[in-house]
Design an enzyme around this catalytic site. Structure first.
Site, PDB file in Angstrom:
ATOM      1  N   HIS A 307       0.823  -1.243   0.067  1.00 11.51           N
ATOM      2  CA  HIS A 307      -0.123  -0.053  -0.001  1.00 11.51           C
ATOM      3  C   HIS A 307       1.004   1.188  -0.128  1.00 11.51           C
ATOM      4  O   HIS A 307       1.792   1.258   0.698  1.00 11.51           O
ATOM      5  CB  HIS A 307      -0.905  -0.001   1.139  1.00 11.51           C
ATOM      6  CG  HIS A 307      -2.092   0.964   1.117  1.00 11.51           C
ATOM      7  ND1 HIS A 307      -1.916   2.198   1.429  1.00 11.51           N
ATOM      8  CD2 HIS A 307      -3.209   0.740   0.730  1.00 11.51           C
ATOM      9  CE1 HIS A 307      -3.072   2.791   0.998  1.00 11.51           C
ATOM     10  NE2 HIS A 307      -4.073   1.915   0.573  1.00 11.51           N
ATOM     11  N   ASP A 364      -7.884  -5.135  -0.116  1.00 15.32           N
ATOM     12  CA  ASP A 364      -8.365  -6.227  -1.311  1.00 15.32           C
ATOM     13  C   ASP A 364      -7.952  -7.465  -1.066  1.00 15.32           C
ATOM     14  O   ASP A 364      -8.134  -8.404  -2.053  1.00 15.32           O
ATOM     15  CB  ASP A 364      -7.683  -5.526  -2.552  1.00 15.32           C
ATOM     16  CG  ASP A 364      -8.519  -4.176  -2.979  1.00 15.32           C
ATOM     17  OD1 ASP A 364      -7.652  -3.282  -3.407  1.00 15.32           O
ATOM     18  OD2 ASP A 364      -9.627  -4.155  -2.902  1.00 15.32           O
TER      19      ASP A 364
HETATM   20  C1  SDX Z   1      -6.165  -0.028  -3.049  1.00 14.19           C
HETATM   21  O1  SDX Z   1      -4.551   4.559  -2.126  1.00 14.19           O
HETATM   22  C2  SDX Z   1      -5.396   3.805  -1.513  1.00 14.19           C
HETATM   23  O2  SDX Z   1      -5.881   4.266  -0.390  1.00 14.19           O
HETATM   24  C3  SDX Z   1      -5.974   2.631  -2.163  1.00 14.19           C
HETATM   25  C4  SDX Z   1      -6.971   1.802  -1.498  1.00 14.19           C
HETATM   26  C5  SDX Z   1      -8.347   2.580  -1.395  1.00 14.19           C
HETATM   27  O3  SDX Z   1      -9.000   2.182  -0.262  1.00 14.19           O
HETATM   28  O4  SDX Z   1      -8.618   3.655  -1.833  1.00 14.19           O
HETATM   29  O5  SDX Z   1      -6.399   1.434  -0.125  1.00 14.19           O
HETATM   30  C6  SDX Z   1      -7.548   0.623  -2.283  1.00 14.19           C
HETATM   31  O6  SDX Z   1      -5.821   0.282  -3.744  1.00 14.19           O
HETATM   32  C7  SDX Z   1      -5.303  -0.958  -2.354  1.00 14.19           C
HETATM   33  C8  SDX Z   1      -4.095  -1.422  -3.198  1.00 14.19           C
HETATM   34  C9  SDX Z   1      -4.762  -2.695  -4.151  1.00 14.19           C
HETATM   35  N1  SDX Z   1      -3.596  -3.023  -4.813  1.00 14.19           N
HETATM   36  C10 SDX Z   1      -2.881  -4.182  -4.797  1.00 14.19           C
HETATM   37  O7  SDX Z   1      -3.146  -4.974  -4.188  1.00 14.19           O
HETATM   38  C11 SDX Z   1      -1.950  -4.365  -6.147  1.00 14.19           C
HETATM   39  C12 SDX Z   1      -0.666  -5.003  -5.585  1.00 14.19           C
HETATM   40  N2  SDX Z   1      -0.010  -3.914  -4.900  1.00 14.19           N
HETATM   41  C13 SDX Z   1       0.868  -3.100  -5.364  1.00 14.19           C
HETATM   42  O8  SDX Z   1       0.791  -2.770  -6.876  1.00 14.19           O
HETATM   43  C14 SDX Z   1       1.558  -1.929  -4.931  1.00 14.19           C
HETATM   44  O9  SDX Z   1       1.712  -2.402  -3.621  1.00 14.19           O
HETATM   45  C15 SDX Z   1       0.665  -0.837  -4.653  1.00 14.19           C
HETATM   46  C16 SDX Z   1       0.221  -0.038  -6.041  1.00 14.19           C
HETATM   47  C17 SDX Z   1      -0.518  -0.994  -3.943  1.00 14.19           C
HETATM   48  C18 SDX Z   1       1.269   0.471  -4.062  1.00 14.19           C
HETATM   49  O10 SDX Z   1       2.344   0.832  -4.947  1.00 14.19           O
HETATM   50  P1  SDX Z   1       3.627   1.865  -4.339  1.00 14.19           P
HETATM   51  O11 SDX Z   1       3.402   2.520  -3.291  1.00 14.19           O
HETATM   52  O12 SDX Z   1       3.844   2.670  -5.676  1.00 14.19           O
HETATM   53  O13 SDX Z   1       4.841   0.936  -4.127  1.00 14.19           O
HETATM   54  P2  SDX Z   1       6.002   0.557  -5.068  1.00 14.19           P
HETATM   55  O14 SDX Z   1       5.424  -0.021  -6.372  1.00 14.19           O
HETATM   56  O15 SDX Z   1       6.861   1.671  -5.082  1.00 14.19           O
HETATM   57  O16 SDX Z   1       6.582  -0.631  -4.209  1.00 14.19           O
HETATM   58  C19 SDX Z   1       7.759  -0.345  -3.397  1.00 14.19           C
HETATM   59  C20 SDX Z   1       8.587  -1.911  -3.552  1.00 14.19           C
HETATM   60  C21 SDX Z   1       8.917  -2.182  -4.908  1.00 14.19           C
HETATM   61  O17 SDX Z   1      10.085  -2.984  -4.857  1.00 14.19           O
HETATM   62  P3  SDX Z   1      11.328  -2.393  -4.888  1.00 14.19           P
HETATM   63  O18 SDX Z   1      11.351  -1.326  -6.079  1.00 14.19           O
HETATM   64  O19 SDX Z   1      11.604  -1.497  -3.584  1.00 14.19           O
HETATM   65  O20 SDX Z   1      12.460  -3.516  -4.949  1.00 14.19           O
HETATM   66  O21 SDX Z   1       7.803  -2.820  -3.058  1.00 14.19           O
HETATM   67  C22 SDX Z   1       7.359  -3.791  -4.207  1.00 14.19           C
HETATM   68  C23 SDX Z   1       7.891  -2.876  -5.509  1.00 14.19           C
HETATM   69  O22 SDX Z   1       8.431  -3.971  -6.392  1.00 14.19           O
HETATM   70  N3  SDX Z   1       5.956  -3.996  -4.236  1.00 14.19           N
HETATM   71  C24 SDX Z   1       5.565  -5.352  -4.369  1.00 14.19           C
HETATM   72  C25 SDX Z   1       4.185  -5.417  -4.302  1.00 14.19           C
HETATM   73  N4  SDX Z   1       3.841  -4.200  -3.966  1.00 14.19           N
HETATM   74  C26 SDX Z   1       5.107  -3.390  -3.828  1.00 14.19           C
HETATM   75  N5  SDX Z   1       6.346  -6.418  -4.769  1.00 14.19           N
HETATM   76  C27 SDX Z   1       5.377  -7.500  -4.721  1.00 14.19           C
HETATM   77  N6  SDX Z   1       4.328  -7.731  -4.566  1.00 14.19           N
HETATM   78  C28 SDX Z   1       3.414  -6.612  -4.378  1.00 14.19           C
HETATM   79  N7  SDX Z   1       2.296  -6.564  -4.237  1.00 14.19           N
END
Ligand code: SDX
Length: 429
Positions: A307, A364
């Site tokens: 998140h 989710d």
């Molecule tokens: C919702 O914003 C809100 O409030 C949203 C929400 C709401 O109520 O409105 O809470 C609802 O959208 C919840 C999120 C649902 N999405 C998912 O579950 C999809 C999977 N999650 C990711 O795509 C991600 O965690 C996000 C999109 C939720 C957050 O992305 P960020 O903040 O841009 O984080 P990032 O992509 O920069 O990740 C930081 C690191 C990265 O690795 P490094 O580059 O540091 O090596 O964490 C890793 C990412 O690769 N990472 C994950 C991951 N999520 C982040 N690695 C594996 N699996 C994951 N799910």
């Protein structure tokens, strides 16, 4: 004494003192509007991870503490004690309603649940297998065509009427999308039912026999809707605000919010989690998929994990996880996906990659298991999210229309394209 920070350009030696704006909770925000004139710079913040786009009094999140407050009330207290429309009133009006206010609000919403019959023929134009979110984007945006008599955005009464119409009609449109996909006739809203029971009745009542909504299912939906109602400046709410900042009508704003919510990185994740769990199939396969989620060359991510704001447990995920057991047991539903999800969560949270990046289950991760147990098909999960989040969207849309310094949203950029060059006639290229 108000706090300030000084920003200094080390090349030119110029500096500027900038005010730090402080709200009622949360970190101060540096007001940078003087920066371009003082130092000739913009700021850069991809994804707005560290940028406040507006002032708001609706929802507060502390990502480090795992805190979520709706108008100051903790989400766990509202989830365990309130009705969804009680929370909707709170988010719109800023205070919990008394009995008379809640009864009047429920009556008002109940008497705006119908849509023009032409909406039904509009829906018939979609293929039966169109994704319901595609239908929702189109149909909700089209509603403005039926209410042009009340679209003067400068009139607070018309703004509130539009907000009530959207909250009231989203379940009707959503149920219509579902019934279209299964080839059944629509069921009209029953005003004597509560908000969640009314939706379940419109979705699942069988034309050929009487249908009673299961109170366990209605209560489960009520709780899920409260947890999904608002979440500060998430991507879809920010989209609604950006569209709203142009003066666009609320149906267009909410249609844009629905489109933004559909993305798998956002509200589309609940549908993606179920598909992921089905792809993983068994606990024995979990380590393989955890490795894939960690592999930068593999696009696979652990859906429902991570998140932007929560760097601690998402309080909503913890509540839904507990709810899964109770709802499946009361409904007499066995779903191996629940055990698989819990095993996946345990293994992931013991893995350095997830711990270091503070990746926890989000709202989710477990919600789809309950939606499935209620008989809701996977492609309707994000539609459920949209119904609940419409309350937050319209609350923010109403708020932005009464915020003094609200302006049209227009971010700047870092230009990386070609510098000035002259046109070359085609015979010289
Ligand atoms: C919702 O914003 C809100 O409030 C949203 C929400 C709401 O109520 O409105 O809470 C609802 O959208 C919840 C999120 C649902 N999405 C998912 O579950 C999809 C999977 N999650 C990711 O795509 C991600 O965690 C996000 C999109 C939720 C957050 O992305 P960020 O903040 O841009 O984080 P990032 O992509 O920069 O990740 C930081 C690191 C990265 O690795 P490094 O580059 O540091 O090596 O964490 C890793 C990412 O690769 N990472 C994950 C991951 N999520 C982040 N690695 C594996 N699996 C994951 N799910």
């Amino acid at each position: 004494m108000s706090k300030t920070v000084t920003v200094r350009d080390n090349d030119s030696g110029k500096s500027v003192e900038l005010p730090v704006l402080v709200g009622s909770l949360g970190p101060g925000c540096i007001d940078i509007k003087q920066l371009p004139a003082a130092l000739g710079n913009f700021t850069y913040d991809s994804g707005f991870a560290a940028t406040a786009a507006c002032k708001s009094a609706i929802t507060y999140i502390d990502g480090n503490e795992g805190t979520l407050l709706y108008r100051g009330y903790p989400i766990d207290q509202l989830a365990s004690s309130a009705s969804f429309l009680e929370v909707a009133y709170l988010l719109l009006e800023g205070e919990l309603p008394n009995k008379e206010q809640l009864a009047a609000f429920e009556y008002e919403v109940a008497h705006h649940t119908m849509v023009h019959e032409s909406v039904r023929t509009f829906m018939d134009g979609f293929n039966y297998d169109s994704h319901p979110m595609a239908m929702m984007c189109g149909v909700v945006g089209s509603l403005s065509g039926f209410y042009h008599d009340a679209l003067n955005m400068k009139d607070p009464k018309q703004r509130r009427l539009a907000a009530i119409r959207l909250i009231a009609k989203m379940p009707t449109v959503a149920a219509g999308c579902y019934r279209h996909s299964i080839g059944w006739p629509v069921t009209y809203p029953k005003n004597k039912l509560d908000y969640c029971s009314r939706l379940l009745n419109m979705m699942f009542s069988v034309p050929a026999e009487s249908y009673e909504v299961d109170p366990v299912a209605a209560r489960a939906l009520n709780l899920l809707f409260i947890l999904h109602a608002d979440h500060e400046q998430n991507a879809s709410t920010s989209t609604v605000r950006l569209v709203g900042s142009t003066g666009a009508n609320p149906y267009a704003c909410v249609s844009a919010g629905i489109a933004a919510l559909w993305g798998p990185a956002h509200g589309g994740a609940n549908e993606a989690v179920l598909k992921m769990l089905d792809e993983i199939g068994s606990v024995e396969n979990v380590p393989k998929f955890i490795d894939r989620a960690k592999d930068k060359d593999d696009p696979f991510r652990l859906m429902g994990f991570g998140h932007r704001v929560y760097k601690n447990h998402d309080p909503r995920a913890s509540i839904i996880r507990e709810m899964c057991h109770e709802v499946l047991e009361k409904l007499g539903v066995e779903d191996p996906r629940l055990d698989l999800a819990m095993a996946l969560e345990k293994i992931a949270l013991e893995d350095e990659y997830f711990v270091k990046r503070k990746l926890y289950p989000n709202v989710d991760f477990y919600s789809g298991i309950i939606y499935k147990a209620l008989g809701i098909p996977t492609n309707m999960f994000t539609v459920m999210f949209a119904i609940a989040r419409t309350v937050g969207w319209v609350a923010h849309w109403l708020e932005q229309h009464v915020t003094e310094d609200a302006r049209i949203g227009r971010p700047r950029q870092i230009y990386t394209g070609p510098t000035l060059r002259d046109y070359v006639p085609i015979d010289k290229r």
